[in-house]
Every structure is written in structure tokens, then in C-alpha cells.
Scaffold this motif. Structure first.
Motif, PDB file in Angstrom:
ATOM      1  N   THR A 247      22.205  68.477  46.466  1.00 55.37           N
ATOM      2  CA  THR A 247      23.455  69.172  46.743  1.00 55.37           C
ATOM      3  C   THR A 247      23.133  70.592  47.166  1.00 55.37           C
ATOM      4  O   THR A 247      22.463  71.325  46.433  1.00 55.37           O
ATOM      5  CB  THR A 247      24.365  69.195  45.513  1.00 55.37           C
ATOM      6  OG1 THR A 247      24.686  67.864  45.112  1.00 55.37           O
ATOM      7  CG2 THR A 247      25.661  69.948  45.798  1.00 55.37           C
ATOM      8  N   LEU A 248      23.569  70.967  48.366  1.00 57.37           N
ATOM      9  CA  LEU A 248      23.354  72.309  48.889  1.00 57.37           C
ATOM     10  C   LEU A 248      24.691  73.043  48.870  1.00 57.37           C
ATOM     11  O   LEU A 248      25.661  72.584  49.495  1.00 57.37           O
ATOM     12  CB  LEU A 248      22.799  72.269  50.316  1.00 57.37           C
ATOM     13  CG  LEU A 248      21.659  71.281  50.599  1.00 57.37           C
ATOM     14  CD1 LEU A 248      21.230  71.386  52.060  1.00 57.37           C
ATOM     15  CD2 LEU A 248      20.506  71.498  49.665  1.00 57.37           C
ATOM     16  N   THR A 249      24.749  74.158  48.188  1.00 54.68           N
ATOM     17  CA  THR A 249      26.008  74.899  48.038  1.00 54.68           C
ATOM     18  C   THR A 249      25.792  76.351  48.451  1.00 54.68           C
ATOM     19  O   THR A 249      24.833  76.986  48.016  1.00 54.68           O
ATOM     20  CB  THR A 249      26.478  74.874  46.571  1.00 54.68           C
ATOM     21  OG1 THR A 249      26.577  73.512  46.115  1.00 54.68           O
ATOM     22  CG2 THR A 249      27.839  75.546  46.425  1.00 54.68           C
ATOM     23  N   TRP A 250      26.686  76.835  49.306  1.00 58.16           N
ATOM     24  CA  TRP A 250      26.641  78.267  49.623  1.00 58.16           C
ATOM     25  C   TRP A 250      28.050  78.827  49.716  1.00 58.16           C
ATOM     26  O   TRP A 250      28.980  78.159  50.134  1.00 58.16           O
ATOM     27  CB  TRP A 250      25.835  78.539  50.871  1.00 58.16           C
ATOM     28  CG  TRP A 250      26.314  77.972  52.183  1.00 58.16           C
ATOM     29  CD1 TRP A 250      27.092  78.581  53.124  1.00 58.16           C
ATOM     30  CD2 TRP A 250      25.982  76.675  52.739  1.00 58.16           C
ATOM     31  NE1 TRP A 250      27.276  77.776  54.210  1.00 58.16           N
ATOM     32  CE2 TRP A 250      26.609  76.602  54.012  1.00 58.16           C
ATOM     33  CE3 TRP A 250      25.225  75.589  52.283  1.00 58.16           C
ATOM     34  CZ2 TRP A 250      26.501  75.471  54.817  1.00 58.16           C
ATOM     35  CZ3 TRP A 250      25.122  74.472  53.099  1.00 58.16           C
ATOM     36  CH2 TRP A 250      25.743  74.413  54.344  1.00 58.16           C
ATOM     37  N   GLN A 251      28.175  80.080  49.280  1.00 56.63           N
ATOM     38  CA  GLN A 251      29.459  80.783  49.335  1.00 56.63           C
ATOM     39  C   GLN A 251      29.544  81.591  50.621  1.00 56.63           C
ATOM     40  O   GLN A 251      28.529  81.906  51.250  1.00 56.63           O
ATOM     41  CB  GLN A 251      29.614  81.690  48.120  1.00 56.63           C
ATOM     42  CG  GLN A 251      29.611  80.928  46.799  1.00 56.63           C
ATOM     43  CD  GLN A 251      29.910  81.820  45.612  1.00 56.63           C
ATOM     44  OE1 GLN A 251      30.707  82.771  45.712  1.00 56.63           O
ATOM     45  NE2 GLN A 251      29.286  81.535  44.480  1.00 56.63           N
ATOM     46  N   VAL A 252      30.763  81.888  51.004  1.00 53.97           N
ATOM     47  CA  VAL A 252      30.984  82.659  52.231  1.00 53.97           C
ATOM     48  C   VAL A 252      31.694  83.969  51.893  1.00 53.97           C
ATOM     49  O   VAL A 252      32.184  84.151  50.805  1.00 53.97           O
ATOM     50  CB  VAL A 252      31.788  81.862  53.265  1.00 53.97           C
ATOM     51  CG1 VAL A 252      31.026  80.597  53.664  1.00 53.97           C
ATOM     52  CG2 VAL A 252      33.161  81.495  52.729  1.00 53.97           C
TER      53      VAL A 252
END
Length: 252
Positions: A247-252
Motif C-alpha cells: 500500500t502506497l500512501t501520500w498526502q497532498v
């Protein structure tokens, strides 16, 4: 195209079916029954679900890219206030729409390929995309459009290697075709890093599926139906395959 993106592009390009083999196929190797992609009534509590719920913070909208039947989005029921599903297959979008209606969730569907239809899909608080990256050859514009569409963050789920890589021994057995090395999670993360994105990476293992239906595998291998028996024997000889996911998660 810089190093990581070029590597991803080249590895993904090599996973296609050679035209001379595809020409022999008596039926499309890409056929899937959309009903097989319907979202379960009780979603698995995966790292992807946990990450998306964390980004939603109790309430928000979701854009599901490559939605299929909506398993990624509908795992967020309770926090999900409205959903948009994007898929290039209209029959998948029908299953998605039915799932949204059954759950009482306001929905929109957009038919087409990402990122070409990104503008039509609009924005959402959270963008999810499960098991789509291994269908993408040019990863930077795909990931950039995911990021641009999200108000809070993006959650991507993928297998560590191409989901059809387990069939590589059968391509060799039946066609004498040596498949190239598959792209992996680390390759995707490297592309994102070159784009200035620093995703949190959670590695985990999905439950192993039952043995794949021999008739489907026969079609996938572009073989005639008369060889289903041979394919079934070859499948039985393959070792059990773990399903390493990330799972790859990034915030913006």
C-alpha cells in the motif's frame, strides 16, 4: 524520461503478449466476468483500507481509479459521503453503480482511461487506485493525475510484481516464451520519488486465491480450448503462490 520512469516503462512494455501469439488466439485473452469484481459485503481490514480511512478523517468523498466493481471505495462505507468510479469497461461500471445503489451512496461513473479522462472525473478528498499500476506503462503522468485529483491524499494498492507473473512458467512451457523481469513495488516507489513524492509504504500479504480456473488460463495463454486438460495439469504442478502486496500512501 528519467531513469526510474524509463526502467518502469521498459519492464512494463515487455509484459505484453507478442503479436504473433495473440494472432493465434481463438478468444480474447483479456476477458473477465465483471461479476467476479463485485465488492464484498464485508470488506477486509487491509492496510489500504486503514490508510484511506485515515485520510478521510471520518467523512469525505472518494475517486476510485480503475474501480472495477468498487472494492476499494466500498471498503470505506461509513466515512464515504459520495464516490466517483473510473473504468474503461462499461460493464465494470455497471457493477460499480449497482454496488453504490445497494449501499445508498451517491455516485458518478466515468468511462475511459486514466489519466485521459481525469478532468471529467474531477476531484475528491481521497483518490484510491487498487491493482491498476501494473497495467500502466507511462507511470509519471498517471501518478501526477492521481495527485492532482486529490484534496487530501492518494492510496495505491499493488502486488509486489505483475499479477500475471505467476504464469511465466506456462508461457515458457506452451510457447517457448521467456517473460522479462516484472516491475516491482520498489520500481514504482522510485518513480514517485523522482516526481517529488514520498509515499508511506506498507508491505503485507493478501490471502492466496483458489487455483485459477484452467479454462481462463487457457484463454489467457492464447491456446485453443482443446488444450484445457494440458493447462490444468500444468497448473496443478505450479507451487502455491504467495500474494505479496503493498500500500502506497501520500498526502497532498
Amino acid at each position: 524520461m528519467i531513469g526510474a520512469a524509463r526502467r518502469w516503462h521498459d519492464l512494463q512494455s515487455g509484459r505484453g503478449i507478442p503479436s504473433e501469439i495473440l494472432a493465434q488466439a481463438s478468444a480474447s485473452p483479456w476477458v473477465h466476468d465483471p461479476r467476479d469484481f463485485a465488492a464484498p459485503d464485508e470488506p477486509a481490514d487491509t492496510p489500504s483500507r486503514v490508510s484511506a480511512l485515515g485520510l478521510l478523517r471520518g467523512s469525505g468523498t472518494v475517486l476510485d481509479v480503475g474501480c472495477g466493481g468498487g472494492a476499494a471505495a466500498f471498503a470505506l462505507v461509513g466515512a464515504l459521503t459520495a464516490v466517483t468510479g473510473v473504468d474503461h469497461q462499461p460493464d465494470m461500471l455497471e457493477v460499480f453503480a449497482q454496488g453504490a445503489r445497494q449501499r445508498g451512496i451517491p455516485y458518478t461513473t466515468v468511462e475511459g482511461r486514466w489519466p485521459e479522462i481525469a478532468e471529467a472525473a474531477g476531484h475528491a478528498d481521497v483518490v484510491v487506485s487498487h491493482h491498476v499500476l501494473h497495467n500502466v506503462v507511462d507511470l509519471p503522468p498517471f501518478a501526477a493525475a492521481l495527485t492532482a485529483a486529490a484534496r487530501r491524499g492518494v492510496v495505491v494498492e499493488m502486488f509486489d510484481e505483475h499479477p500475471m507473473a505467476w504464469l511465466d512458467p506456462l508461457w515458457l512451457r506452451f510457447h517457448g516464451l521467456r517473460r522479462p523481469e516484472p516491475a516491482r513495488t520498489d520500481d514504482a516507489v522510485a518513480v514517485l520519488a523522482d516526481m517529488g513524492l514520498a509515499p508511506d509504504v506498507a508491505r503485507w500479504e493478501r490471502e492466496s486465491p483458489p487455483r485459477q480456473d484452467a479454462e481462463w488460463v487457457t484463454r489467457r495463454l492464447c491456446l485453443p480450448a482443446a488444450r484445457v486438460g494440458e493447462v490444468a495439469e500444468a497448473l496443478a504442478a505450479l507451487p502455491e503462490r504467495p500474494r505479496h502486496a503493498a500500500t502506497l500512501t501520500w498526502q497532498v
